[in-house]
Design an enzyme around this catalytic site. Structure first.
Site, PDB file in Angstrom:
ATOM      1  N   GLY A 195       0.837  -1.199   0.000  1.00  7.12           N
ATOM      2  CA  GLY A 195       0.000   0.000   0.000  1.00  7.12           C
ATOM      3  C   GLY A 195       0.864   1.239   0.000  1.00  7.12           C
ATOM      4  O   GLY A 195       2.040   1.193  -0.394  1.00  7.12           O
ATOM      5  N   GLY A 196       0.299   2.323   0.468  1.00  4.84           N
ATOM      6  CA  GLY A 196       1.023   3.589   0.463  1.00  4.84           C
ATOM      7  C   GLY A 196       1.929   3.756   1.676  1.00  4.84           C
ATOM      8  O   GLY A 196       1.757   3.072   2.691  1.00  4.84           O
ATOM      9  N   VAL A 199       0.211   4.596   5.379  1.00  4.16           N
ATOM     10  CA  VAL A 199      -0.356   3.439   6.100  1.00  4.16           C
ATOM     11  C   VAL A 199       0.761   2.425   6.406  1.00  4.16           C
ATOM     12  O   VAL A 199       0.755   1.790   7.465  1.00  4.16           O
ATOM     13  CB  VAL A 199      -1.510   2.781   5.293  1.00  4.16           C
ATOM     14  CG1 VAL A 199      -2.112   1.623   6.078  1.00  4.16           C
ATOM     15  CG2 VAL A 199      -2.592   3.804   4.982  1.00  4.16           C
ATOM     16  N   GLU A 217       5.642  -3.337   0.937  1.00  2.00           N
ATOM     17  CA  GLU A 217       5.694  -3.075  -0.509  1.00  2.00           C
ATOM     18  C   GLU A 217       4.970  -1.754  -0.734  1.00  2.00           C
ATOM     19  O   GLU A 217       3.735  -1.721  -0.764  1.00  2.00           O
ATOM     20  CB  GLU A 217       4.999  -4.201  -1.284  1.00  2.00           C
ATOM     21  CG  GLU A 217       5.645  -5.579  -1.125  1.00  2.00           C
ATOM     22  CD  GLU A 217       6.957  -5.709  -1.884  1.00  2.00           C
ATOM     23  OE1 GLU A 217       7.264  -4.844  -2.725  1.00  2.00           O
ATOM     24  OE2 GLU A 217       7.679  -6.681  -1.614  1.00  2.00           O
ATOM     25  N   CYS A 252       1.813   0.765  -8.807  1.00  2.00           N
ATOM     26  CA  CYS A 252       2.991   1.114  -7.996  1.00  2.00           C
ATOM     27  C   CYS A 252       4.221   1.288  -8.878  1.00  2.00           C
ATOM     28  O   CYS A 252       5.096   2.089  -8.572  1.00  2.00           O
ATOM     29  CB  CYS A 252       3.243   0.036  -6.951  1.00  2.00           C
ATOM     30  SG  CYS A 252       3.495  -1.592  -7.650  1.00  2.00           S
TER      31      CYS A 252
HETATM   32  P1  NAD Z   1      -3.371   2.285   1.306  1.00  2.34           P
HETATM   33  O1  NAD Z   1      -2.071   2.376   2.000  1.00  2.34           O
HETATM   34  O2  NAD Z   1      -4.340   3.400   1.433  1.00  2.34           O
HETATM   35  O3  NAD Z   1      -4.190   0.968   1.778  1.00  2.34           O
HETATM   36  C1  NAD Z   1      -3.628  -0.331   1.838  1.00  2.34           C
HETATM   37  C2  NAD Z   1      -4.367  -1.163   2.892  1.00  2.34           C
HETATM   38  O4  NAD Z   1      -4.268  -0.524   4.158  1.00  2.34           O
HETATM   39  C3  NAD Z   1      -5.850  -1.365   2.627  1.00  2.34           C
HETATM   40  O5  NAD Z   1      -6.150  -2.741   2.850  1.00  2.34           O
HETATM   41  C4  NAD Z   1      -6.542  -0.484   3.649  1.00  2.34           C
HETATM   42  O6  NAD Z   1      -7.754  -1.049   4.114  1.00  2.34           O
HETATM   43  C5  NAD Z   1      -5.548  -0.434   4.795  1.00  2.34           C
HETATM   44  N1  NAD Z   1      -5.609   0.833   5.533  1.00  2.34           N
HETATM   45  C6  NAD Z   1      -5.913   2.065   5.040  1.00  2.34           C
HETATM   46  N2  NAD Z   1      -5.833   3.001   6.025  1.00  2.34           N
HETATM   47  C7  NAD Z   1      -5.445   2.346   7.144  1.00  2.34           C
HETATM   48  C8  NAD Z   1      -5.177   2.755   8.503  1.00  2.34           C
HETATM   49  N3  NAD Z   1      -5.281   4.028   8.870  1.00  2.34           N
HETATM   50  N4  NAD Z   1      -4.792   1.810   9.381  1.00  2.34           N
HETATM   51  C9  NAD Z   1      -4.679   0.532   9.006  1.00  2.34           C
HETATM   52  N5  NAD Z   1      -4.922   0.086   7.748  1.00  2.34           N
HETATM   53  C10 NAD Z   1      -5.314   0.972   6.838  1.00  2.34           C
HETATM   54  O7  NAD Z   1      -2.985   1.998  -0.206  1.00  2.34           O
HETATM   55  P2  NAD Z   1      -3.945   1.983  -1.453  1.00  2.34           P
HETATM   56  O8  NAD Z   1      -4.463   3.364  -1.702  1.00  2.34           O
HETATM   57  O9  NAD Z   1      -4.925   0.862  -1.362  1.00  2.34           O
HETATM   58  O10 NAD Z   1      -2.912   1.583  -2.624  1.00  2.34           O
HETATM   59  C11 NAD Z   1      -2.163   2.530  -3.303  1.00  2.34           C
HETATM   60  C12 NAD Z   1      -0.739   2.543  -2.842  1.00  2.34           C
HETATM   61  O11 NAD Z   1      -0.211   1.230  -2.820  1.00  2.34           O
HETATM   62  C13 NAD Z   1       0.157   3.332  -3.783  1.00  2.34           C
HETATM   63  O12 NAD Z   1       1.076   4.102  -3.065  1.00  2.34           O
HETATM   64  C14 NAD Z   1       0.881   2.224  -4.553  1.00  2.34           C
HETATM   65  O13 NAD Z   1       2.110   2.626  -5.103  1.00  2.34           O
HETATM   66  C15 NAD Z   1       1.043   1.194  -3.500  1.00  2.34           C
HETATM   67  N6  NAD Z   1       1.262  -0.132  -4.093  1.00  2.34           N
HETATM   68  C16 NAD Z   1       2.496  -0.704  -3.958  1.00  2.34           C
HETATM   69  C17 NAD Z   1       2.738  -1.936  -4.570  1.00  2.34           C
HETATM   70  C18 NAD Z   1       4.079  -2.612  -4.463  1.00  2.34           C
HETATM   71  O14 NAD Z   1       4.153  -3.770  -4.831  1.00  2.34           O
HETATM   72  N7  NAD Z   1       5.117  -1.960  -3.978  1.00  2.34           N
HETATM   73  C19 NAD Z   1       1.717  -2.569  -5.305  1.00  2.34           C
HETATM   74  C20 NAD Z   1       0.486  -1.954  -5.404  1.00  2.34           C
HETATM   75  C21 NAD Z   1       0.272  -0.727  -4.788  1.00  2.34           C
END
Ligand code: NAD
Length: 477
Positions: A195-196, A199, A217, A252
């Protein structure tokens, strides 16, 4: 599509059940792991159509853009992993010094325990299933939480999992921040987060409380350098645009911004216009009803991207059209400065900033002054350029002459570096993530004549014999 959230009570009881399953060693035998892996492959192969429909509902992605990055790696990854189980789990016999050779020194790959996988919405299957393949191969029970922002996909997985997978070991949990927070309060033996960065930091803090190993990741601004003069600009741009327009650039590993020698900026812009026309020949281009081009996930994200276009001091030289609250065409912005709005953070959308540079050295300097990216893309035919990037930059992956191809290579690790995260996965690297390398030593009683030297009362003779390793001859250079 309404997503049914898992209750906190269900989360706690699933966690307890998975722990019991692990303690009872149910996930340990290779036959069991193989069956689960093949079931996972069947789940995706037999439900290809309904899974693609779910992804279409969430992101409007064409099935070709689902097959290449999601279905293919999952189905073939699960089957290939099942075929590799024996080899990966074979105990290793390291070569040790002669005097220890009777100690039966062995390294066992043992499952870490019960794992948690948290996923993003942008690639809602592959980002959680490839780690899960590693967890199954390692013998770890696992709870997987898909993103609530891809609700149709999350709901479909929740519906299909109990039909294919052993529910006492592999569960889908659905929910948002409250549910993820509840999951993070429990104790895990490994957490795998995609994720981002913001988080990711919350997850890292929660993992630290229990000293839980973690894979992060994360996203980043992945730069592209076009070595104009030493590469075919039109082909480079076509490959960049192909990688960038996948999932409307909500990737990503999306090429985020382009560094190109100043005198080749115009040719680069022309190449984008040409490639755009071949990809979307219809009157309204990518936004035409006949074009297959994915949607922006939420109106909020859409507004965020439009705000970037409003704030940029660069020149919009192609595209810029938006429609409703979920459509934005690939938009090329030239003459973007390093302090521009478009350079502030990961764009995660179909905006293509072109940053003109003096030369390759300046491109490298710009990259090195910023947080370490997930990928650096370089388009060049020059060995010297390749070597300069290999030697003088850092990133999770360095990809030459193409974009968006990293996740398909089962034999190579995929992961970030620095602010783009840590740990890696794919194929054997996913397995490695979820196993502990446990050392095993058996010092036989027959070794006692030599081992006897270490016991008190200590003697000079024993000291001389046992301190030999500290006195070995160090080579001159
Ligand atoms: P995000 O970080 O918002 O969410 C990821 C997960 O975290 C979700 O399951 C969400 O429910 C949970 N989450 C959200 N807020 C939270 C909190 N406050 N506390 C606990 N859990 C929480 O990411 P996103 O918007 O779903 O995805 C986009 C990001 O992911 C981009 O930055 C992208 O580059 C990255 N990404 C990275 C890869 C990689 O392989 N490196 C792959 C895909 C996406």
């Amino acid at each position: 599509m309404a997503l049914t959230y898992t209750t906190i009570a269900q989360i706690k009881s699933a966690h307890a059940e998975l722990q019991k399953t692990f303690q009872e060693q149910k996930t340990l035998s290779l036959e069991y792991r193989r069956r689960q892996l093949l079931q996972l492959a069947r789940l995706f192969q037999e439900n290809d159509e309904s899974l693609c429909n779910a992804l279409y509902l969430d992101l409007g992605r064409h099935k070709l853009e689902i097959s290449i990055p999601e279905m293919g790696p999952i189905v073939s990854g699960a089957v290939r992993t099942a075929e590799s189980l024996e080899e990966w789990n074979r105990p290793e016999k390291p070569k040790v010094e002669e005097w220890r050779s009777s100690w039966d020194t062995t390294i066992y790959a043992v499952p870490k325990g019960v794992a948690l996988i948290l996923g993003p919405w942008n690639y809602p299957f592959v980002t959680i299933m490839l780690p899960l393949i590693g967890a199954i191969a390692a013998g770890c029970p696992c709870i997987v939480k898909p993103s609530e922002f891809a609700p149709a996909c999350a709901q479909k997985l929740a519906e299909l999992f109990p039909k294919y997978m052993d529910s006492s070991a592999y569960r889908i949990v659905n929910g948002a921040v409250t549910e993820t927070t509840a999951l993070l309060e429990l104790k895990w033996d490994h957490i795998f987060f995609t994720g981002g960065g913001p988080v990711g930091r919350i997850v890292a803090a929660a993992a630290a409380k229990n000293v839980t190993p973690l894979t992060l990741e994360l996203g980043s601004k992945s730069p592209v350098f076009i070595d104009a003069g030493k590469t075919d600009i039109e082909l480079a741009v076509k490959r960049i645009l192909w990688g960038k327009q996948q999932n409307a650039a909500q990737i990503c590993v999306a090429p985020d911004y382009i560094l190109v020698p100043r005198e080749h900026q115009d040719a680069t812009v022309e190449a984008f216009k040409k490639a755009y026309k071949t990809f979307w020949p219809h009157p309204k281009g990518a936004l035409d009803s006949l074009s297959e081009y994915a949607a922006i996930i939420t109106p909020r994200h859409h507004s965020r991207l439009l705000e970037f276009l409003r704030r940029t001091k660069g020149t919009i030289v192609h595209g810029g059209n938006a429609e409703g609250s979920k459509r934005l065409e690939p938009t090329v912005v030239a003459n973007v400065g390093l302090d521009d709005a478009l350079m502030e953070e990961e764009l995660f959308g179909p905006i293509i900033p072109i940053v003109p540079v003096d030369d390759l050295q300046q491109a490298i300097q710009i990259i090195n002054e910023r947080p370490t990216p997930l990928v650096i893309y370089v388009f060049t035919d020059s060995e010297d350029t390749k070597n300069q990037f290999l030697r003088s930059t850092r990133s999770g992956t360095l990809t030459l002459n193409d974009t968006f191809v990293q996740l398909g290579v089962h034999e190579m690790p995929f992961g970030g570096q620095g602010e783009s995260g840590y740990g890696s996965y794919l194929g054997k690297f996913s397995f490695d993530t979820f196993v502990q390398r446990r050392s095993y030593i058996n010092v036989p009683p027959a070794a006692e004549p030599f081992m006897g030297l270490r016991y008190p009362p200590y003697t000079e003779e024993a000291y001389q014999a046992l301190s030999a390793p500290a006195k070995i001859v160090i080579p001159d250079n």
